[in-house]
Structure formats: structure tokens, C-alpha cells
Scaffold this motif. Structure first.
Motif, PDB file in Angstrom:
ATOM      1  N   ARG A  70       0.806  -1.213   0.000  1.00 34.95           N
ATOM      2  CA  ARG A  70       0.000   0.000   0.000  1.00 34.95           C
ATOM      3  C   ARG A  70       0.844   1.271   0.000  1.00 34.95           C
ATOM      4  NH1 ARG A  70      -2.674  -3.286  -1.445  1.00 34.95           N
ATOM      5  NH2 ARG A  70      -4.582  -4.196  -0.571  1.00 34.95           N
ATOM      6  N   ALA A  71       2.122   1.171   0.398  1.00 33.20           N
ATOM      7  CA  ALA A  71       2.956   2.367   0.445  1.00 33.20           C
ATOM      8  C   ALA A  71       4.417   1.996   0.256  1.00 33.20           C
ATOM      9  CB  ALA A  71       2.776   3.093   1.779  1.00 33.20           C
ATOM     10  N   ILE A  72       5.133   2.834  -0.487  1.00 36.72           N
ATOM     11  CA  ILE A  72       6.573   2.681  -0.678  1.00 36.72           C
ATOM     12  C   ILE A  72       7.210   4.047  -0.488  1.00 36.72           C
ATOM     13  CG2 ILE A  72       8.430   2.011  -2.245  1.00 36.72           C
ATOM     14  CD1 ILE A  72       6.321   0.332  -3.783  1.00 36.72           C
ATOM     15  N   LEU A  73       8.163   4.123   0.443  1.00 38.38           N
ATOM     16  CA  LEU A  73       8.919   5.342   0.671  1.00 38.38           C
ATOM     17  C   LEU A  73      10.396   4.965   0.600  1.00 38.38           C
ATOM     18  CD1 LEU A  73       6.965   6.830   3.728  1.00 38.38           C
ATOM     19  CD2 LEU A  73       6.726   7.488   1.316  1.00 38.38           C
ATOM     20  N   GLY A  74      11.102   5.511  -0.373  1.00 36.34           N
ATOM     21  CA  GLY A  74      12.479   5.095  -0.573  1.00 36.34           C
ATOM     22  C   GLY A  74      13.474   6.241  -0.523  1.00 36.34           C
ATOM     23  N   THR A  75      14.636   5.979   0.094  1.00 40.22           N
ATOM     24  CA  THR A  75      15.757   6.916   0.099  1.00 40.22           C
ATOM     25  C   THR A  75      16.901   6.258  -0.666  1.00 40.22           C
ATOM     26  OG1 THR A  75      16.825   6.062   2.104  1.00 40.22           O
ATOM     27  CG2 THR A  75      15.022   7.629   2.407  1.00 40.22           C
ATOM     28  N   ALA A  76      18.063   6.888  -0.662  1.00 44.00           N
ATOM     29  CA  ALA A  76      19.205   6.312  -1.361  1.00 44.00           C
ATOM     30  C   ALA A  76      19.653   5.001  -0.738  1.00 44.00           C
ATOM     31  CB  ALA A  76      20.357   7.314  -1.359  1.00 44.00           C
ATOM     32  N   ASP A  77      19.403   4.823   0.552  1.00 35.64           N
ATOM     33  CA  ASP A  77      19.929   3.654   1.269  1.00 35.64           C
ATOM     34  C   ASP A  77      18.887   2.640   1.696  1.00 35.64           C
ATOM     35  OD1 ASP A  77      22.601   4.687   1.226  1.00 35.64           O
ATOM     36  OD2 ASP A  77      22.010   6.060   2.842  1.00 35.64           O
ATOM     37  N   HIS A  78      17.642   3.074   1.898  1.00 35.84           N
ATOM     38  CA  HIS A  78      16.622   2.181   2.420  1.00 35.84           C
ATOM     39  C   HIS A  78      15.280   2.418   1.731  1.00 35.84           C
ATOM     40  CE1 HIS A  78      19.516   2.267   5.817  1.00 35.84           C
ATOM     41  NE2 HIS A  78      19.186   1.005   5.921  1.00 35.84           N
ATOM     42  N   THR A  79      14.454   1.378   1.763  1.00 35.61           N
ATOM     43  CA  THR A  79      13.078   1.484   1.286  1.00 35.61           C
ATOM     44  C   THR A  79      12.143   0.945   2.355  1.00 35.61           C
ATOM     45  OG1 THR A  79      13.792   1.171  -1.011  1.00 35.61           O
ATOM     46  CG2 THR A  79      11.448   0.886  -0.535  1.00 35.61           C
ATOM     47  N   ALA A  80      11.163   1.754   2.731  1.00 36.89           N
ATOM     48  CA  ALA A  80      10.124   1.328   3.667  1.00 36.89           C
ATOM     49  C   ALA A  80       8.903   0.925   2.854  1.00 36.89           C
ATOM     50  CB  ALA A  80       9.782   2.451   4.635  1.00 36.89           C
ATOM     51  N   VAL A  81       8.421  -0.287   3.107  1.00 36.68           N
ATOM     52  CA  VAL A  81       7.296  -0.830   2.343  1.00 36.68           C
ATOM     53  C   VAL A  81       6.176  -1.189   3.318  1.00 36.68           C
ATOM     54  CG1 VAL A  81       6.550  -2.562   0.674  1.00 36.68           C
ATOM     55  CG2 VAL A  81       8.937  -1.780   0.669  1.00 36.68           C
ATOM     56  N   GLY A  82       5.008  -0.622   3.077  1.00 37.57           N
ATOM     57  CA  GLY A  82       3.855  -0.895   3.928  1.00 37.57           C
ATOM     58  C   GLY A  82       2.927  -1.901   3.277  1.00 37.57           C
ATOM     59  N   TYR A  83       2.734  -3.024   3.948  1.00 39.83           N
ATOM     60  CA  TYR A  83       1.874  -4.092   3.442  1.00 39.83           C
ATOM     61  C   TYR A  83       0.531  -4.088   4.159  1.00 39.83           C
ATOM     62  CZ  TYR A  83       5.993  -6.257   1.235  1.00 39.83           C
ATOM     63  OH  TYR A  83       7.108  -6.519   0.442  1.00 39.83           O
ATOM     64  N   ARG A  84      -0.538  -4.271   3.396  1.00 37.27           N
ATOM     65  CA  ARG A  84      -1.890  -4.506   3.932  1.00 37.27           C
ATOM     66  C   ARG A  84      -2.298  -3.409   4.930  1.00 37.27           C
ATOM     67  NH1 ARG A  84       1.236  -8.751   3.923  1.00 37.27           N
ATOM     68  NH2 ARG A  84       1.751  -8.439   6.133  1.00 37.27           N
ATOM     69  N   LEU A  85      -1.946  -2.185   4.664  1.00 42.77           N
ATOM     70  CA  LEU A  85      -2.263  -1.095   5.588  1.00 42.77           C
ATOM     71  C   LEU A  85      -3.739  -0.726   5.440  1.00 42.77           C
ATOM     72  CD1 LEU A  85       0.856   1.190   4.976  1.00 42.77           C
ATOM     73  CD2 LEU A  85       0.538  -0.503   6.788  1.00 42.77           C
ATOM     74  N   PRO A  86      -4.559  -0.984   6.448  1.00 41.06           N
ATOM     75  CA  PRO A  86      -5.981  -0.670   6.322  1.00 41.06           C
ATOM     76  C   PRO A  86      -6.267   0.820   6.464  1.00 41.06           C
ATOM     77  CG  PRO A  86      -5.532  -1.554   8.488  1.00 41.06           C
ATOM     78  CD  PRO A  86      -4.246  -1.643   7.727  1.00 41.06           C
ATOM     79  N   VAL A  87      -5.349   1.541   7.106  1.00 41.94           N
ATOM     80  CA  VAL A  87      -5.486   2.986   7.253  1.00 41.94           C
ATOM     81  C   VAL A  87      -4.217   3.642   6.716  1.00 41.94           C
ATOM     82  CG1 VAL A  87      -5.718   4.911   8.873  1.00 41.94           C
ATOM     83  CG2 VAL A  87      -6.963   2.774   9.296  1.00 41.94           C
ATOM     84  N   LEU A  88      -4.374   4.458   5.708  1.00 43.38           N
ATOM     85  CA  LEU A  88      -3.266   5.223   5.153  1.00 43.38           C
ATOM     86  C   LEU A  88      -3.834   6.538   4.629  1.00 43.38           C
ATOM     87  CD1 LEU A  88      -0.175   5.064   4.491  1.00 43.38           C
ATOM     88  CD2 LEU A  88      -0.868   4.421   2.179  1.00 43.38           C
ATOM     89  N   GLU A  89      -3.418   7.622   5.233  1.00 41.42           N
ATOM     90  CA  GLU A  89      -3.927   8.922   4.809  1.00 41.42           C
ATOM     91  C   GLU A  89      -2.850   9.981   4.984  1.00 41.42           C
ATOM     92  OE1 GLU A  89      -7.111  10.410   7.282  1.00 41.42           O
ATOM     93  OE2 GLU A  89      -6.396   9.280   9.013  1.00 41.42           O
ATOM     94  N   LEU A  90      -2.928  10.994   4.144  1.00 36.22           N
ATOM     95  CA  LEU A  90      -2.004  12.116   4.199  1.00 36.22           C
ATOM     96  C   LEU A  90      -2.755  13.333   4.720  1.00 36.22           C
ATOM     97  CD1 LEU A  90       0.989  12.786   3.391  1.00 36.22           C
ATOM     98  CD2 LEU A  90       0.037  13.734   1.274  1.00 36.22           C
ATOM     99  N   LEU A  91      -2.218  13.960   5.751  1.00 33.70           N
ATOM    100  CA  LEU A  91      -2.859  15.136   6.322  1.00 33.70           C
ATOM    101  C   LEU A  91      -1.802  16.166   6.678  1.00 33.70           C
ATOM    102  CD1 LEU A  91      -3.554  14.471  10.052  1.00 33.70           C
ATOM    103  CD2 LEU A  91      -3.009  12.561   8.578  1.00 33.70           C
TER     104      LEU A  91
END
Length: 267
Positions: free
Chosen positions: A91-112
Motif C-alpha cells: 500500500r505504500a513505498i517510501l524510498g531513500t538512497a539507502d533504504h526502502t520502507a514498504v507498507g503491506y496490507r495497511l488498512p489505514v493510510l492517509e495524508l494530512l
């Protein structure tokens, strides 16, 4: 469902991987965020609030996520193969030069907007692992509804933020009462002690595999949770299980006094 100690660890891992670094990849795979692009922005901070995760991003934005039962965030090195589920569950991928954070099966994801975080976490009681922890306030919240069963009151995030079904079972065992015991039926000093014990347990377990018993032998890390029909670690009586508020509750019928569902008839 992950509890406050697990969410604290997730926030710590995400913060170490993302904070202070520019996002080179941003992919939010929920319909309302499909066009959002956070690349070029710097992640400022990742914090937990009870069971909520708040990823604060340059420009006054916060990516709010909640794992509920099945969600998870995984952090991978730049060229590491991802493993956390099939690609369609991402549901979400946030990547930098060194690491990638991957969110699986996130039932709540919102930008505020970061200034609007109170909209999603303002209803929560004192955070057991947060700077706002206030044992007196937590105890007062629990006592505000004296007729309410203790088990239900403990997992109500409006009372104190971070407890789930595991700690509910363990704290009721430590208090020597069943989860169906009304809060108001407890001795006057028990509720403040229980709130303080909850904070100590989560603080002790946030950096280690969860353990409430102090016993290091396999299978004896919890007093009652998940131990239905197994012998109580204190008295040997088989642990019982019954539903409470749509979730399983566990207790020792000998060590814990108070109301409880009738034992099912033997077959």
C-alpha cells in the motif's frame, strides 16, 4: 493486532531508515492518494502514538498509518529483495538512497497536514510509551466508567493508548481478577497500580521479545494469553478462554476472582 510496544519498534525502525533523508521514491497505492508524489521531500520524523504511526514529512505533511490486525511496515536495504507479502498487498513505498520502507496490507493510510494530527490521534488517552504518559490521568479515565468490565476498559484507546488483547489478559491476571470484573469493584489502589504496571511492561518489552512472566523458558513468556487449556504457570489449573467484545479473553479460574462466562459442558 500489534500493541504499543510493537508500534514503537516499527516507528523506531522507520525513523532510523527515513528521518533526515530525501525521499527518492514515493508510491502510495490507495485510490485517494494515487496522485500524491512526495519525492524530493525530506522525512523529518517518524513517531508512534498508541497504535498509530505518524511519518512527518517536509512541507507540513504527515503520513498517518494504522496496522490494525494484518498491516506491517518493513524496511529493506537499497538492493535487498522485499519480503512481506505479494506485491498486490503493498500500500505504500517510501524510498531513500539507502533504504526502502514498504507498507503491506495497511488498512489505514492517509495524508494530512501535520498541524491536523489531532484529528486522528486527539481522542487517545495518555500514551504508555509517549512523552504525554500520565498514570494519574490514565487511572482516572479507567475509573470514569466504574460499571465497565476491566478488560474492555483496558483496551479502550481513549483511556490509555497502546494496550491490546495480549496485555489486557496479562494485566488482569496480575491484578488477580477476571476481565469481566467491573472497574469500580476493584480495591481503590488497584487501578493506579495497574496503569503503572501497564507502562512498565510496555517500556520493558519495547526493546526485546515480549515477556510478562520473567521466565525465559520457551512457551512461558506469557501468563495466560494464548494458553487456553494449558496449565496456569502459578497454580497448574487449566487456563480458560471465552469471547469478550468480539476478541478472545484468557484467565485462570483459580488465580483470578470475579465474574466469568460459565464453563462449557464437557463432551
Amino acid at each position: 493486532m500489534p500493541e504499543g510496544d510493537s508500534i514503537w519498534r516499527a516507528a523506531t525502525r522507520l525513523h532510523a531508515a527515513l528521518a533526515g533523508r530525501e525521499l527518492l521514491r514515493s508510491d502510495l497505492r490507495v485510490p485517494r492518494l494515487a496522485t500524491v508524489d512526495l519525492t524530493g521531500r525530506t522525512t523529518l520524523d517518524v513517531a508512534s502514538r498508541g497504535k498509530h504511526l505518524l511519518t512527518r514529512i517536509e512541507g507540513g505533511l504527515t503520513l498517518h498509518s494504522h496496522l490494525r490486525m494484518d498491516g506491517a511496515w518493513h524496511v529493506f536495504a537499497a538492493r535487498e529483495k522485499w519480503h512481506g507479502g505479494p506485491a498486490h498487498e503493498i500500500r505504500a513505498i517510501l524510498g531513500t538512497a539507502d533504504h526502502t520502507a514498504v507498507g503491506y496490507r495497511l488498512p489505514v493510510l492517509e495524508l494530512l497536514r501535520t498541524c491536523d494530527e489531532e484529528r486522528v490521534v486527539g481522542h487517545l488517552g495518555p500514551d504508555l510509551l509517549g512523552p504525554d504518559w500520565d498514570p494519574g490521568k490514565a487511572a482516572a479515565n479507567l475509573l470514569a466508567s466504574p460499571e465497565r468490565p476491566l478488560g474492555e476498559a483496558l483496551v479502550d484507546q481513549r483511556n490509555l493508548a497502546g494496550l491490546g488483547n495480549i496485555y489486557k489478559a496479562e494485566l488482569c491476571f496480575m491484578a488477580q481478577v477476571t476481565p469481566w470484573t467491573p472497574v469500580g469493584a476493584l480495591p481503590e489502589s488497584t487501578v493506579p497500580r495497574l496503569a503503572a504496571a501497564a507502562q512498565r511492561l510496555l517500556a520493558a518489552n519495547k526493546d526485546r521479545p515480549r515477556n510478562t512472566t520473567g521466565i525465559r523458558r520457551p512457551g512461558q513468556d506469557l501468563f495466560v494469553y494464548g494458553r487456553a487449556r494449558r496449565p496456569c504457570l502459578r497454580c497448574g489449573t487449566p487456563i480458560r478462554e471465552a469471547p469478550q467484545d468480539d476478541r478472545p479473553a484468557y484467565w485462570c479460574p483459580r488465580c483470578q476472582s470475579g465474574p466469568a462466562p460459565s464453563a462449557p459442558p464437557s463432551s
